[in-house]
Write a protein that holds these residues in place. Structure first.
Motif, mmCIF file in Angstrom:
data_model
loop_
_atom_site.group_PDB
_atom_site.id
_atom_site.type_symbol
_atom_site.label_atom_id
_atom_site.label_comp_id
_atom_site.label_asym_id
_atom_site.label_seq_id
_atom_site.Cartn_x
_atom_site.Cartn_y
_atom_site.Cartn_z
ATOM 1 N N GLN A 6 -31.172 -49.517 -52.350
ATOM 2 C CA GLN A 6 -30.906 -48.588 -51.276
ATOM 3 C C GLN A 6 -32.263 -48.007 -50.629
ATOM 4 N N ASN A 7 -32.354 -48.668 -49.446
ATOM 5 C CA ASN A 7 -33.332 -48.554 -48.491
ATOM 6 C C ASN A 7 -33.616 -47.378 -48.148
ATOM 7 N N SER A 8 -32.795 -46.455 -47.791
ATOM 8 C CA SER A 8 -32.885 -45.159 -47.392
ATOM 9 C C SER A 8 -33.229 -44.051 -48.365
ATOM 10 N N PRO A 9 -34.708 -43.615 -48.630
ATOM 11 C CA PRO A 9 -34.759 -42.756 -49.714
ATOM 12 C C PRO A 9 -34.092 -41.433 -49.696
ATOM 13 N N SER A 10 -33.809 -40.976 -48.502
ATOM 14 C CA SER A 10 -33.391 -39.646 -48.194
ATOM 15 C C SER A 10 -32.617 -39.813 -46.892
ATOM 16 N N SER A 85 -25.378 -32.018 -51.744
ATOM 17 C CA SER A 85 -26.622 -32.442 -51.750
ATOM 18 C C SER A 85 -27.077 -32.821 -53.042
ATOM 19 N N ALA A 86 -27.498 -34.164 -53.079
ATOM 20 C CA ALA A 86 -27.968 -34.673 -54.574
ATOM 21 C C ALA A 86 -28.400 -35.855 -54.412
ATOM 22 N N VAL A 87 -28.984 -36.606 -55.309
ATOM 23 C CA VAL A 87 -29.400 -38.182 -55.189
ATOM 24 C C VAL A 87 -28.095 -38.972 -55.604
ATOM 25 N N TYR A 88 -27.889 -40.017 -54.648
ATOM 26 C CA TYR A 88 -26.831 -40.755 -54.906
ATOM 27 C C TYR A 88 -27.446 -42.117 -55.361
ATOM 28 N N LEU A 109 -31.633 -39.528 -51.484
ATOM 29 C CA LEU A 109 -31.452 -38.035 -51.855
ATOM 30 C C LEU A 109 -30.833 -37.560 -50.479
ATOM 31 N N LEU A 110 -29.697 -36.949 -50.694
ATOM 32 C CA LEU A 110 -28.554 -36.416 -49.500
ATOM 33 C C LEU A 110 -28.952 -34.921 -49.410
ATOM 34 N N THR A 111 -29.309 -34.452 -48.064
ATOM 35 C CA THR A 111 -29.328 -33.224 -48.051
ATOM 36 C C THR A 111 -28.386 -32.687 -46.973
ATOM 37 N N VAL A 112 -27.443 -31.868 -47.446
ATOM 38 C CA VAL A 112 -26.392 -31.470 -46.158
ATOM 39 C C VAL A 112 -26.807 -30.000 -45.885
ATOM 40 N N ASN A 113 -27.110 -29.699 -44.631
ATOM 41 C CA ASN A 113 -27.613 -28.467 -43.998
ATOM 42 C C ASN A 113 -26.578 -27.593 -43.789
#
Lengths: 114, 115
Positions: A6-10, A85-88, A109-113
Protein backbone atom coordinates in the motif's frame (compact mmCIF):
# COMPACT_ATOMS: atom_id res chain seq x y z
CA UNK A 1 10.14 -8.90 0.36
CA UNK A 2 6.79 -7.19 0.70
CA UNK A 3 4.18 -9.11 -1.25
CA UNK A 4 1.31 -6.73 -0.53
CA UNK A 5 2.00 -3.05 -0.96
CA UNK A 6 0.00 0.00 0.00
CA UNK A 7 2.12 2.81 -1.33
CA UNK A 8 0.10 5.68 0.11
CA UNK A 9 0.64 5.97 3.87
CA UNK A 10 -2.16 8.49 4.16
CA UNK A 11 -5.12 9.96 2.29
CA UNK A 12 -7.29 12.95 3.13
CA UNK A 13 -10.72 13.58 1.56
CA UNK A 14 -13.72 15.79 2.15
CA UNK A 15 -16.93 14.40 3.57
CA UNK A 16 -19.29 13.31 0.81
CA UNK A 17 -16.54 12.80 -1.76
CA UNK A 18 -15.07 9.49 -2.95
CA UNK A 19 -12.16 7.85 -1.16
CA UNK A 20 -9.98 5.53 -3.25
CA UNK A 21 -7.46 3.34 -1.46
CA UNK A 22 -5.03 1.36 -3.56
CA UNK A 23 -3.18 -1.90 -3.08
CA UNK A 24 -0.68 -3.79 -5.25
CA UNK A 25 0.54 -7.34 -4.87
CA UNK A 26 3.42 -9.27 -6.34
CA UNK A 27 2.44 -12.90 -5.80
CA UNK A 28 0.29 -14.00 -8.72
CA UNK A 29 -0.82 -17.03 -6.70
CA UNK A 30 -2.89 -14.88 -4.34
CA UNK A 31 -6.53 -15.57 -5.10
CA UNK A 32 -8.50 -13.96 -2.30
CA UNK A 33 -8.28 -10.38 -1.14
CA UNK A 34 -9.69 -8.58 1.87
CA UNK A 35 -9.85 -5.10 3.28
CA UNK A 36 -9.71 -4.50 7.01
CA UNK A 37 -10.39 -1.27 8.85
CA UNK A 38 -8.65 -0.37 12.09
CA UNK A 39 -9.49 2.34 14.61
CA UNK A 40 -6.87 3.39 17.20
CA UNK A 41 -6.53 0.99 20.15
CA UNK A 42 -8.79 -1.57 18.47
CA UNK A 43 -8.10 -4.67 16.43
CA UNK A 44 -8.69 -4.71 12.66
CA UNK A 45 -12.26 -5.39 11.59
CA UNK A 46 -13.22 -7.10 8.35
CA UNK A 47 -14.73 -4.76 5.78
CA UNK A 48 -15.08 -6.42 2.39
CA UNK A 49 -13.47 -9.15 0.31
CA UNK A 50 -13.16 -10.29 -3.28
CA UNK A 51 -12.28 -13.56 -4.92
CA UNK A 52 -9.92 -13.63 -7.88
CA UNK A 53 -12.72 -14.95 -10.09
CA UNK A 54 -14.48 -11.59 -9.78
CA UNK A 55 -13.43 -8.09 -10.70
CA UNK A 56 -15.84 -6.19 -8.49
CA UNK A 57 -17.64 -6.64 -5.19
CA UNK A 58 -19.97 -4.10 -3.68
CA UNK A 59 -21.37 -3.71 -0.16
CA UNK A 60 -23.25 -0.51 0.51
CA UNK A 61 -20.87 2.42 0.29
CA UNK A 62 -17.87 0.15 -0.18
CA UNK A 63 -16.75 -1.34 -3.49
CA UNK A 64 -13.60 -3.31 -4.14
CA UNK A 65 -12.19 -3.60 -7.65
CA UNK A 66 -9.66 -6.23 -8.69
CA UNK A 67 -7.42 -6.00 -11.76
CA UNK A 68 -5.61 -9.34 -11.89
CA UNK A 69 -3.47 -8.51 -14.91
CA UNK A 70 -2.10 -5.46 -13.13
CA UNK A 71 -2.03 -7.21 -9.73
CA UNK A 72 -3.89 -4.26 -8.33
CA UNK A 73 -6.96 -3.76 -6.21
CA UNK A 74 -8.69 -0.71 -4.90
CA UNK A 75 -11.30 0.14 -2.31
CA UNK A 76 -13.81 2.86 -3.13
CA UNK A 77 -15.86 4.51 -0.41
CA UNK A 78 -18.75 6.63 -1.66
CA UNK A 79 -19.79 8.90 -0.08
CA UNK A 80 -17.04 9.22 2.50
CA UNK A 81 -18.08 9.98 6.07
CA UNK A 82 -16.03 11.26 9.04
CA UNK A 83 -16.61 7.91 10.77
CA UNK A 84 -14.68 6.24 7.96
CA UNK A 85 -11.49 7.85 9.27
CA UNK A 86 -9.26 4.90 10.16
CA UNK A 87 -6.32 2.85 8.94
CA UNK A 88 -7.26 0.54 6.07
CA UNK A 89 -5.28 -2.64 5.51
CA UNK A 90 -5.28 -4.64 2.32
CA UNK A 91 -4.69 -8.37 2.79
CA UNK A 92 -4.26 -11.30 0.44
CA UNK A 93 -4.33 -15.05 0.82
CA UNK A 94 -3.64 -18.28 -1.03
CA UNK A 95 -6.30 -20.94 -1.28
CA UNK A 96 -5.73 -24.57 -0.72
CA UNK A 97 -5.42 -26.74 2.34
CA UNK A 98 -5.90 -25.43 5.84
CA UNK A 99 -3.27 -22.74 5.65
CA UNK A 100 -5.43 -19.64 5.43
CA UNK A 101 -2.60 -17.19 5.90
CA UNK A 102 -3.30 -13.51 5.36
CA UNK A 103 -0.48 -11.30 4.13
CA UNK A 104 -1.14 -7.68 5.02
CA UNK A 105 0.02 -4.40 3.53
CA UNK A 106 1.33 -1.61 5.75
CA UNK A 107 -1.97 0.23 5.76
CA UNK A 108 -3.27 3.61 4.61
CA UNK A 109 -4.53 6.18 7.09
CA UNK A 110 -7.74 7.70 5.73
CA UNK A 111 -8.90 11.02 7.14
CA UNK A 112 -12.34 12.26 6.14
CA UNK A 113 -12.75 15.93 6.91
CA UNK A 114 -16.21 17.32 7.77
CA UNK B 1 -21.92 -12.44 20.40
CA UNK B 2 -18.77 -11.83 22.41
CA UNK B 3 -15.68 -10.98 20.42
CA UNK B 4 -12.10 -12.15 20.75
CA UNK B 5 -10.81 -11.34 24.22
CA UNK B 6 -7.16 -10.59 24.92
CA UNK B 7 -5.26 -9.71 28.05
CA UNK B 8 -3.42 -7.76 29.18
CA UNK B 9 -4.08 -4.66 27.04
CA UNK B 10 -0.68 -3.17 27.79
CA UNK B 11 2.60 -4.56 29.11
CA UNK B 12 5.97 -2.94 29.72
CA UNK B 13 8.94 -5.18 30.49
CA UNK B 14 12.70 -4.94 30.47
CA UNK B 15 14.72 -6.77 27.84
CA UNK B 16 15.59 -10.35 28.74
CA UNK B 17 12.45 -10.67 30.86
CA UNK B 18 9.62 -13.01 29.92
CA UNK B 19 6.01 -12.17 29.15
CA UNK B 20 2.83 -14.05 28.33
CA UNK B 21 -0.32 -13.03 26.52
CA UNK B 22 -3.70 -14.69 26.71
CA UNK B 23 -6.44 -15.02 24.11
CA UNK B 24 -10.00 -16.33 24.27
CA UNK B 25 -11.45 -16.73 20.76
CA UNK B 26 -15.06 -16.40 19.70
CA UNK B 27 -17.03 -19.42 20.88
CA UNK B 28 -17.08 -22.17 18.30
CA UNK B 29 -14.21 -20.80 16.23
CA UNK B 30 -11.85 -23.62 15.38
CA UNK B 31 -9.04 -21.53 13.94
CA UNK B 32 -6.93 -19.18 16.06
CA UNK B 33 -4.16 -16.88 14.92
CA UNK B 34 -1.48 -14.80 16.61
CA UNK B 35 -0.24 -11.78 14.67
CA UNK B 36 2.54 -9.33 15.46
CA UNK B 37 2.07 -5.74 14.34
CA UNK B 38 5.13 -3.52 14.58
CA UNK B 39 4.49 0.23 14.45
CA UNK B 40 4.01 1.36 10.86
CA UNK B 41 3.66 -2.18 9.52
CA UNK B 42 0.78 -4.47 8.75
CA UNK B 43 0.04 -7.48 10.96
CA UNK B 44 2.37 -10.44 10.42
CA UNK B 45 1.20 -13.99 11.17
CA UNK B 46 3.23 -15.68 13.89
CA UNK B 47 1.27 -18.89 14.37
CA UNK B 48 -2.02 -20.46 13.31
CA UNK B 49 -3.87 -23.19 15.19
CA UNK B 50 -6.61 -25.42 13.87
CA UNK B 51 -8.34 -26.64 17.04
CA UNK B 52 -5.31 -27.43 19.20
CA UNK B 53 -2.95 -28.36 16.38
CA UNK B 54 -0.42 -26.01 14.78
CA UNK B 55 -1.09 -25.36 11.09
CA UNK B 56 1.57 -22.73 10.40
CA UNK B 57 4.34 -21.42 12.63
CA UNK B 58 6.85 -20.65 9.89
CA UNK B 59 7.29 -17.02 11.00
CA UNK B 60 7.44 -17.69 14.73
CA UNK B 61 10.92 -17.04 16.20
CA UNK B 62 11.00 -20.37 17.97
CA UNK B 63 14.15 -19.65 19.93
CA UNK B 64 12.22 -17.16 22.05
CA UNK B 65 8.53 -17.39 21.19
CA UNK B 66 6.18 -20.21 22.08
CA UNK B 67 2.44 -20.65 21.87
CA UNK B 68 -0.06 -23.24 22.92
CA UNK B 69 -3.74 -23.80 22.58
CA UNK B 70 -4.88 -26.27 25.17
CA UNK B 71 -8.22 -28.04 24.63
CA UNK B 72 -8.64 -26.17 21.36
CA UNK B 73 -10.04 -23.03 22.99
CA UNK B 74 -7.88 -20.46 24.84
CA UNK B 75 -4.35 -19.75 23.76
CA UNK B 76 -1.25 -18.24 25.29
CA UNK B 77 1.73 -16.69 23.52
CA UNK B 78 4.98 -16.42 25.45
CA UNK B 79 8.20 -14.54 24.79
CA UNK B 80 11.32 -15.55 26.70
CA UNK B 81 13.65 -13.71 26.75
CA UNK B 82 12.24 -10.51 25.25
CA UNK B 83 14.29 -8.26 22.98
CA UNK B 84 13.82 -4.59 22.19
CA UNK B 85 12.63 -5.46 18.69
CA UNK B 86 9.72 -7.44 20.14
CA UNK B 87 7.98 -4.16 20.97
CA UNK B 88 4.74 -4.40 19.02
CA UNK B 89 1.03 -5.00 19.27
CA UNK B 90 0.20 -8.69 19.49
CA UNK B 91 -3.14 -9.47 17.93
CA UNK B 92 -5.14 -12.61 18.40
CA UNK B 93 -7.77 -13.52 15.82
CA UNK B 94 -10.16 -16.39 15.28
CA UNK B 95 -12.26 -17.73 12.45
CA UNK B 96 -15.00 -20.28 12.13
CA UNK B 97 -13.06 -22.49 9.76
CA UNK B 98 -10.26 -22.05 7.30
CA UNK B 99 -9.76 -21.31 3.68
CA UNK B 100 -10.81 -18.30 1.65
CA UNK B 101 -14.13 -16.78 2.45
CA UNK B 102 -13.65 -17.28 6.15
CA UNK B 103 -12.72 -13.91 7.51
CA UNK B 104 -10.79 -13.58 10.73
CA UNK B 105 -12.11 -11.60 13.70
CA UNK B 106 -9.48 -9.76 15.71
CA UNK B 107 -9.17 -8.90 19.37
CA UNK B 108 -8.08 -5.46 20.60
CA UNK B 109 -4.48 -6.59 20.93
CA UNK B 110 -1.80 -6.39 23.59
CA UNK B 111 0.66 -3.54 23.24
CA UNK B 112 4.09 -4.73 24.41
CA UNK B 113 6.89 -2.29 25.13
CA UNK B 114 10.34 -3.73 25.81
CA UNK B 115 12.73 -1.26 27.42
Amino acid sequence: DQQVKQNSPSLSVQEGRISILNCDYTNSMFDYFLWYKKYPAEGPTFLISISSIKDKNEDGRFTVFLNKSAKHLSLHIVPSQPGDSAVYFCAASLSGGSNYKLTFGKGTLLTVNP
Amino acid sequence: EAGVAQSPRYKIIEKRQSVAFWCNPISGHATLYWYQQILGQGPKLLIQFQNNGVVDDSQLPKDRFSAERLKGVDSTLKIQPAKLEDSAVYLCASSLGWGRGTEAFFGQGTRLTVV
